[in-house]
Scaffold this motif. Structure first.
Motif, PDB file in Angstrom:
ATOM      1  N   LEU A 247       0.996  -1.440  -0.169  1.00 19.39           N
ATOM      2  CA  LEU A 247       0.025   0.018   0.005  1.00 19.39           C
ATOM      3  C   LEU A 247       0.727   1.444   0.158  1.00 19.39           C
ATOM      4  O   LEU A 247       0.687   2.002  -0.896  1.00 19.39           O
ATOM      5  CB  LEU A 247      -0.865  -0.077   1.159  1.00 19.39           C
ATOM      6  CG  LEU A 247      -1.430   1.266   1.395  1.00 19.39           C
ATOM      7  CD1 LEU A 247      -2.855   1.517   0.146  1.00 19.39           C
ATOM      8  CD2 LEU A 247      -2.392   1.136   2.684  1.00 19.39           C
ATOM      9  N   ILE A 248       1.949   1.174   0.805  1.00 14.95           N
ATOM     10  CA  ILE A 248       2.912   2.551   0.966  1.00 14.95           C
ATOM     11  C   ILE A 248       3.462   2.748  -0.382  1.00 14.95           C
ATOM     12  O   ILE A 248       3.808   3.476  -1.106  1.00 14.95           O
ATOM     13  CB  ILE A 248       3.659   2.250   2.087  1.00 14.95           C
ATOM     14  CG1 ILE A 248       2.935   2.135   3.375  1.00 14.95           C
ATOM     15  CG2 ILE A 248       4.843   3.291   2.030  1.00 14.95           C
ATOM     16  CD1 ILE A 248       3.623   2.061   4.610  1.00 14.95           C
ATOM     17  N   ALA A 249       3.951   1.634  -0.619  1.00 18.63           N
ATOM     18  CA  ALA A 249       4.785   1.395  -1.909  1.00 18.63           C
ATOM     19  C   ALA A 249       3.836   1.956  -3.194  1.00 18.63           C
ATOM     20  O   ALA A 249       4.410   2.845  -4.168  1.00 18.63           O
ATOM     21  CB  ALA A 249       5.243   0.048  -2.599  1.00 18.63           C
ATOM     22  N   SER A 250       2.556   1.613  -3.310  1.00 19.32           N
ATOM     23  CA  SER A 250       1.576   2.138  -4.516  1.00 19.32           C
ATOM     24  C   SER A 250       1.519   3.536  -4.281  1.00 19.32           C
ATOM     25  O   SER A 250       1.494   4.304  -5.360  1.00 19.32           O
ATOM     26  CB  SER A 250       0.371   1.348  -4.307  1.00 19.32           C
ATOM     27  OG  SER A 250       0.584  -0.030  -4.364  1.00 19.32           O
ATOM     28  N   LEU A 251       1.373   4.059  -2.904  1.00 10.41           N
ATOM     29  CA  LEU A 251       0.979   5.368  -2.777  1.00 10.41           C
ATOM     30  C   LEU A 251       1.986   6.407  -3.292  1.00 10.41           C
ATOM     31  O   LEU A 251       2.227   7.281  -3.911  1.00 10.41           O
ATOM     32  CB  LEU A 251       0.535   5.880  -1.463  1.00 10.41           C
ATOM     33  CG  LEU A 251      -0.676   5.127  -1.017  1.00 10.41           C
ATOM     34  CD1 LEU A 251      -0.904   5.355   0.668  1.00 10.41           C
ATOM     35  CD2 LEU A 251      -1.782   5.617  -1.775  1.00 10.41           C
ATOM     36  N   VAL A 252       3.320   5.977  -2.939  1.00  4.49           N
ATOM     37  CA  VAL A 252       4.674   6.806  -3.149  1.00  4.49           C
ATOM     38  C   VAL A 252       4.948   6.566  -4.677  1.00  4.49           C
ATOM     39  O   VAL A 252       5.367   7.669  -5.007  1.00  4.49           O
ATOM     40  CB  VAL A 252       5.880   6.060  -2.192  1.00  4.49           C
ATOM     41  CG1 VAL A 252       7.105   6.833  -2.697  1.00  4.49           C
ATOM     42  CG2 VAL A 252       5.479   6.330  -0.654  1.00  4.49           C
ATOM     43  N   PHE A 253       4.916   5.356  -5.191  1.00  2.00           N
ATOM     44  CA  PHE A 253       5.027   5.248  -6.379  1.00  2.00           C
ATOM     45  C   PHE A 253       4.332   6.265  -7.414  1.00  2.00           C
ATOM     46  O   PHE A 253       4.460   6.709  -8.498  1.00  2.00           O
ATOM     47  CB  PHE A 253       5.364   4.021  -6.912  1.00  2.00           C
ATOM     48  CG  PHE A 253       5.858   3.817  -8.307  1.00  2.00           C
ATOM     49  CD1 PHE A 253       7.393   3.753  -8.192  1.00  2.00           C
ATOM     50  CD2 PHE A 253       5.216   3.551  -9.504  1.00  2.00           C
ATOM     51  CE1 PHE A 253       8.150   3.498  -9.500  1.00  2.00           C
ATOM     52  CE2 PHE A 253       6.369   3.294 -10.673  1.00  2.00           C
ATOM     53  CZ  PHE A 253       7.367   3.500 -10.612  1.00  2.00           C
ATOM     54  N   PHE A 254       2.946   6.429  -6.967  1.00  2.00           N
ATOM     55  CA  PHE A 254       2.103   7.195  -7.741  1.00  2.00           C
ATOM     56  C   PHE A 254       2.582   8.697  -7.636  1.00  2.00           C
ATOM     57  O   PHE A 254       2.436   9.241  -8.575  1.00  2.00           O
ATOM     58  CB  PHE A 254       0.501   7.001  -7.207  1.00  2.00           C
ATOM     59  CG  PHE A 254      -0.537   7.760  -7.753  1.00  2.00           C
ATOM     60  CD1 PHE A 254      -0.821   7.426  -8.842  1.00  2.00           C
ATOM     61  CD2 PHE A 254      -0.658   9.049  -7.558  1.00  2.00           C
ATOM     62  CE1 PHE A 254      -1.729   7.931  -9.863  1.00  2.00           C
ATOM     63  CE2 PHE A 254      -1.736   9.996  -8.169  1.00  2.00           C
ATOM     64  CZ  PHE A 254      -2.373   9.321  -9.196  1.00  2.00           C
ATOM     65  N   VAL A 255       2.819   9.078  -6.388  1.00  2.00           N
ATOM     66  CA  VAL A 255       3.198  10.477  -6.478  1.00  2.00           C
ATOM     67  C   VAL A 255       4.556  10.796  -7.248  1.00  2.00           C
ATOM     68  O   VAL A 255       4.846  11.763  -7.980  1.00  2.00           O
ATOM     69  CB  VAL A 255       3.485  10.826  -4.866  1.00  2.00           C
ATOM     70  CG1 VAL A 255       4.373  11.977  -4.700  1.00  2.00           C
ATOM     71  CG2 VAL A 255       2.194  10.598  -3.931  1.00  2.00           C
ATOM     72  N   ILE A 256       5.452   9.752  -7.356  1.00  2.00           N
ATOM     73  CA  ILE A 256       6.654   9.878  -7.985  1.00  2.00           C
ATOM     74  C   ILE A 256       6.403   9.765  -9.713  1.00  2.00           C
ATOM     75  O   ILE A 256       6.970  10.554 -10.415  1.00  2.00           O
ATOM     76  CB  ILE A 256       7.578   8.672  -7.693  1.00  2.00           C
ATOM     77  CG1 ILE A 256       8.164   8.682  -6.394  1.00  2.00           C
ATOM     78  CG2 ILE A 256       8.586   8.633  -8.947  1.00  2.00           C
ATOM     79  CD1 ILE A 256       8.891   7.402  -5.928  1.00  2.00           C
TER      80      ILE A 256
END
Length: 279
Positions: free
Chosen positions: A43-52
């Motif tokens: 979940l954290i990886a998805s959110l951070v990568f979406f921002v990136i």
């Protein structure tokens, strides 16, 4: 430096990081169940990568989302079997058996995307399989639940390599990775709600939260970006066999914390690594 050279060294670095991740993951599973760990990690990886990568994602999502989700589901199954395996046997065992993905993947690539399968690769696969037999102390009765789960995990990771090879080259890299993470997160959420009591209580432990963040940012975002980038530029058989380096770092780190191997297990591990060296 060419794309192929960058891919080679980047993937090797990522594989060593993955190998080093087994022991801390095994530690954190004492405080949080495997489904919760995987859900929060992705979940954290998805959110951070979406921002990136949101600009690429918003442009390419219509073409890419299906393929990313399919490979994400495959990734989720691999991690579920791997993480549960870590609760039943020592981390170095799981690492070495997961490394068999490097032998299984070329065969799956041959059937799925018609990638060339040479006699040399076939012979090295047999050599690595014999190494796995020795790694069990030449007695499959010594295999417990953890070892069998690790082998199933290796199959799904190998399938992920094969599917990446089929879909990655015609899709945007960042968008593909985001939907992989999202697909995995969906499976982990369903699993956590079905088989565990999903809560935020475990991450109130600062050490657990720190490891989840490291898992999301380093073990997930960086390492899977490295693997997918490499698969854009390297033959899938080469990628698969580079992944056999993963047990080295896991074994080295595990030895510092008291995990041991028998002579037969060391010989079996050596044969697996020889298969990589001559690949």
């Amino acid at each position: 430096m060419s794309h192929q050279e960058k891919s080679f060294f980047l993937l090797i670095f990522a594989v060593f990081i993955w190998g080093a991740s087994f022991l801390p993951t095994q530690w954190v599973l004492k405080y949080i169940n495997s489904y919760e760990l995987l859900f929060y990690r992705f979940l954290i990886a998805s959110l951070v990568f979406f921002v990136i990568a949101r600009k690429d994602i918003l442009i390419h999502y219509k073409k890419t989302y299906f393929y990313g989700l399919i490979t994400g589901f495959c990734m989720a199954l691999a991690f579920i079997f791997q993480t549960i395996a870590l609760t039943h046997t020592q981390s170095s065992n799981v690492a070495f058996l997961t490394g068999l993905e490097g032998i299984i993947a070329p065969f799956l690539c041959f059937f799925i995307s018609k990638a060339r399968l040479s006699f040399k690769i076939f012979f090295l696969a047999l050599l690595a399989c014999f190494g796995m037999f020795l790694f069990s102390d030449a007695n499959f009765n010594n295999f417990g639940k953890g070892e069998y789960l690790a082998i199933i995990c290796a199959f799904f990771f190998a399938l992920l390599v094969a599917l990446n090879d089929k879909f990655l080259k015609s899709n945007d890299l960042n968008t593909f990775i985001f939907f992989q993470f999202l697909g995995s997160t969906i499976i982990y959420l369903i699993s956590a709600l079905s088989f565990a009591n999903l809560s935020i209580i475990p991450i109130s432990n600062s050490k657990v939260l720190m490891l989840i963040l490291i898992s999301a940012l380093v073990f997930t975002i960086f390492c899977f970006f490295a693997q997918n980038y490499a698969q854009k530029h390297l033959h899938p058989s080469k990628v698969a066999l580079i992944l056999l380096l993963e047990p080295i770092s896991a074994g080295i780190l595990g030895s510092f914390f008291g995990e041991t191997f028998t002579i037969l297990q060391l010989l079996g591990a050596g044969l697996i690594l020889i298969a990589l060296a001559f690949s």
